[in-house]
Design a protein around this motif. Structure first.
Motif, short mmCIF file in Angstrom:
data_model
loop_
_atom_site.label_atom_id
_atom_site.label_comp_id
_atom_site.label_asym_id
_atom_site.label_seq_id
_atom_site.Cartn_x
_atom_site.Cartn_y
_atom_site.Cartn_z
N TYR A 8 38.28 34.91 35.80
CA TYR A 8 38.63 35.94 36.78
C TYR A 8 39.88 36.68 36.31
CZ TYR A 8 40.09 38.49 40.85
OH TYR A 8 40.47 39.51 41.68
N LEU A 9 39.79 37.99 36.17
CA LEU A 9 40.93 38.81 35.76
C LEU A 9 41.53 39.44 37.02
CD1 LEU A 9 42.39 39.89 33.20
CD2 LEU A 9 40.86 41.86 33.33
N PRO A 33 33.82 46.67 48.12
CA PRO A 33 32.42 47.00 47.85
C PRO A 33 31.69 45.87 47.13
CG PRO A 33 33.87 48.21 46.36
CD PRO A 33 34.75 47.52 47.36
N THR A 34 30.38 45.93 47.18
CA THR A 34 29.59 44.90 46.53
C THR A 34 29.78 44.96 45.00
OG1 THR A 34 27.38 43.98 46.39
CG2 THR A 34 27.50 46.35 46.45
N GLY A 35 29.76 43.80 44.37
CA GLY A 35 29.81 43.73 42.91
C GLY A 35 31.17 43.99 42.31
N CYS A 36 32.25 43.82 43.08
CA CYS A 36 33.57 44.14 42.54
C CYS A 36 34.39 42.88 42.25
CB CYS A 36 34.34 45.08 43.47
SG CYS A 36 34.93 44.26 44.95
N LYS A 38 34.48 39.75 44.29
CA LYS A 38 34.92 38.89 45.40
C LYS A 38 34.41 37.46 45.23
CE LYS A 38 33.09 41.59 48.60
NZ LYS A 38 32.46 42.61 47.71
N THR A 39 33.12 37.35 44.89
CA THR A 39 32.54 36.00 44.74
C THR A 39 33.19 35.28 43.56
OG1 THR A 39 30.48 36.80 45.67
CG2 THR A 39 30.37 34.75 44.42
N ARG A 40 33.36 36.02 42.46
CA ARG A 40 33.97 35.39 41.29
C ARG A 40 35.39 34.93 41.62
NH1 ARG A 40 33.16 35.44 35.83
NH2 ARG A 40 30.98 35.45 36.44
N TYR A 96 32.53 29.63 51.88
CA TYR A 96 32.53 31.08 51.64
C TYR A 96 31.29 31.70 52.29
CZ TYR A 96 32.35 35.48 48.97
OH TYR A 96 32.30 36.80 48.61
N ILE A 177 36.75 43.16 31.40
CA ILE A 177 35.77 42.30 32.08
C ILE A 177 34.38 42.50 31.48
CG2 ILE A 177 34.62 41.88 34.31
CD1 ILE A 177 37.33 42.72 35.63
N THR A 213 30.87 46.92 39.12
CA THR A 213 31.20 46.25 37.85
C THR A 213 30.01 45.40 37.42
OG1 THR A 213 33.48 46.17 38.64
CG2 THR A 213 32.94 44.80 36.71
N ARG A 214 29.35 44.76 38.41
CA ARG A 214 28.20 43.90 38.08
C ARG A 214 27.12 44.69 37.33
NH1 ARG A 214 26.23 42.49 43.05
NH2 ARG A 214 27.47 40.62 43.18
N ILE A 217 28.08 45.45 33.81
CA ILE A 217 27.93 44.24 32.99
C ILE A 217 26.45 44.04 32.61
CG2 ILE A 217 28.08 41.70 33.04
CD1 ILE A 217 30.62 42.09 34.80
P1 ADP Z 1 30.97 40.62 44.79
O1 ADP Z 1 31.05 39.21 45.28
O2 ADP Z 1 32.17 41.45 45.13
O3 ADP Z 1 29.69 41.30 45.20
P2 ADP Z 1 30.91 39.42 42.16
O4 ADP Z 1 32.08 38.53 42.26
O5 ADP Z 1 29.56 38.79 42.18
O6 ADP Z 1 30.96 40.62 43.21
O7 ADP Z 1 31.12 40.28 40.82
C1 ADP Z 1 30.04 40.68 40.01
C2 ADP Z 1 30.32 40.32 38.58
O8 ADP Z 1 31.36 41.15 38.08
C3 ADP Z 1 30.82 38.88 38.41
O9 ADP Z 1 29.73 37.99 38.22
C4 ADP Z 1 31.69 39.00 37.18
O10 ADP Z 1 30.87 38.91 36.03
C5 ADP Z 1 32.22 40.42 37.23
N1 ADP Z 1 33.59 40.62 37.72
C6 ADP Z 1 33.96 41.54 38.63
N2 ADP Z 1 35.28 41.54 38.80
C7 ADP Z 1 35.77 40.58 37.98
C8 ADP Z 1 37.10 40.11 37.68
N3 ADP Z 1 38.18 40.64 38.28
N4 ADP Z 1 37.24 39.13 36.76
C9 ADP Z 1 36.14 38.62 36.16
N5 ADP Z 1 34.88 39.02 36.39
C10 ADP Z 1 34.69 40.00 37.28
#
Ligand code: ADP
Length: 260
Positions: A8-9, A33-36, A38-40, A96, A177, A213-214, A217
């Motif tokens: 995580y960066l 927003p989605t894919g930014c 949060k889960t990571r 979570y 990332i 970002t997802r 990637i």
């Molecule tokens: P969200 O939960 O916000 O929908 P995710 O945490 O699933 O998004 O992020 C999608 C993907 O983007 C992660 O699986 C990871 O590969 C990458 N990612 C996004 N932000 C970061 C970060 N700050 N550091 C490392 N990976 C990141």
């Protein structure tokens, strides 16, 4: 800390704030927003504070029983089975709840006594009241752009959480990332970031969901596995985002202009 560190960066001081919240038993809301990331982030934080993580993806059918537990009918009678929230409360895990606003309001109310000084989970069906084990922490995610159009969290719920704001990372960080997660070289990662910014600007022209970002990637991974660059971008970025012919056309033009 055990296991492999989830990469995580950070973008700001979110790690330090979360650590303090964990130490002080404060519930946290990850907004963005989605894919930014949060889960990571929560995966990384669970590793950092040495707690296991229980994740629940919320949806509009999610009931309080899905979270808390239910009696299962077996050939020899009924048996109580803990739901994921109850498991986390007993074990002192981080729970979570992803996209919590999707869940029904009666489901969200179950969380309230866990978010204040009481730290309890009353289970109506068994008459039991469980005190949260040390280390239990509630974390929810929330996508404000999306929710504004559909549903919202009640103020009485929102005010129970410390909120951390997330957004797509600044260009240089997003490129790092993509390089790491998408196995991209530096130049490809930078080009994808610049394409991402151009595509995100299409929101003004009616693009409902911007590329996360997802998605960038995913495009990088297709490219790394040998798919031609433009095709990778059409499949991973353009097509998932819209079915509207003029928007798709505009996005394809941006791909072609980025990767000439
Ligand atoms: P969200 O939960 O916000 O929908 P995710 O945490 O699933 O998004 O992020 C999608 C993907 O983007 C992660 O699986 C990871 O590969 C990458 N990612 C996004 N932000 C970061 C970060 N700050 N550091 C490392 N990976 C990141």
């Amino acid at each position: 800390m055990t296991g492999t560190e989830p990469y995580y960066l950070p973008s700001g001081d979110e790690i330090g704030i979360f650590e303090q919240c964990h130490r002080r038993n404060m519930a946290v809301m990850l907004k963005g927003p989605t894919g930014c990331g949060k889960t990571r982030f929560v995966e990384h934080m669970a590793w950092r504070v040495g707690r296991s993580l229980v994740t629940v993806s919320c949806h509009d059918d999610l009931s309080a029983s899905d979270l808390v537990g239910r009696f299962l009918i077996r050939h020899d009678g009924t048996q109580w089975q803990d739901g994921p929230l109850t498991r986390a409360v007993r074990e002192g895990a981080i729970c979570y709840l992803d996209e919590v606003v999707e869940a029904r309001q009666d489901t969200v109310v179950v969380l309230h006594p866990l978010t204040d000084y009481r730290r309890i989970l009353p289970i109506d069906k068994t008459g039991e009241t469980i005190e949260a084990a040390p280390g239990f922490q509630l974390v929810i995610s929330y996508n404000p752009g999306y929710q504004r159009m559909l549903k919202d969290l009640k103020p009485s719920t929102r005010q129970r959480f410390v909120s951390l704001d997330f957004d797509f990372p600044p260009a240089e960080r997003e490129a790092r990332i993509i390089q790491k997660e998408g196995e991209a070289d530096h130049a490809t990662a930078q080009a994808l970031v610049s394409l991402g910014h151009r595509l995100r600007a299409l929101q003004d022209r009616g693009l409902a969901e911007v590329p996360s970002t997802r998605l960038l990637i995913s495009a990088a991974r297709l490219i790394a596995s040998g798919i031609p660059v433009r095709q990778a971008c059409y499949s991973a970025l353009v097509s998932p985002l819209s079915d509207d012919a003029s928007l798709v056309g505009a996005m394809r033009d941006l791909v072609d202009a980025t990767f000439v």
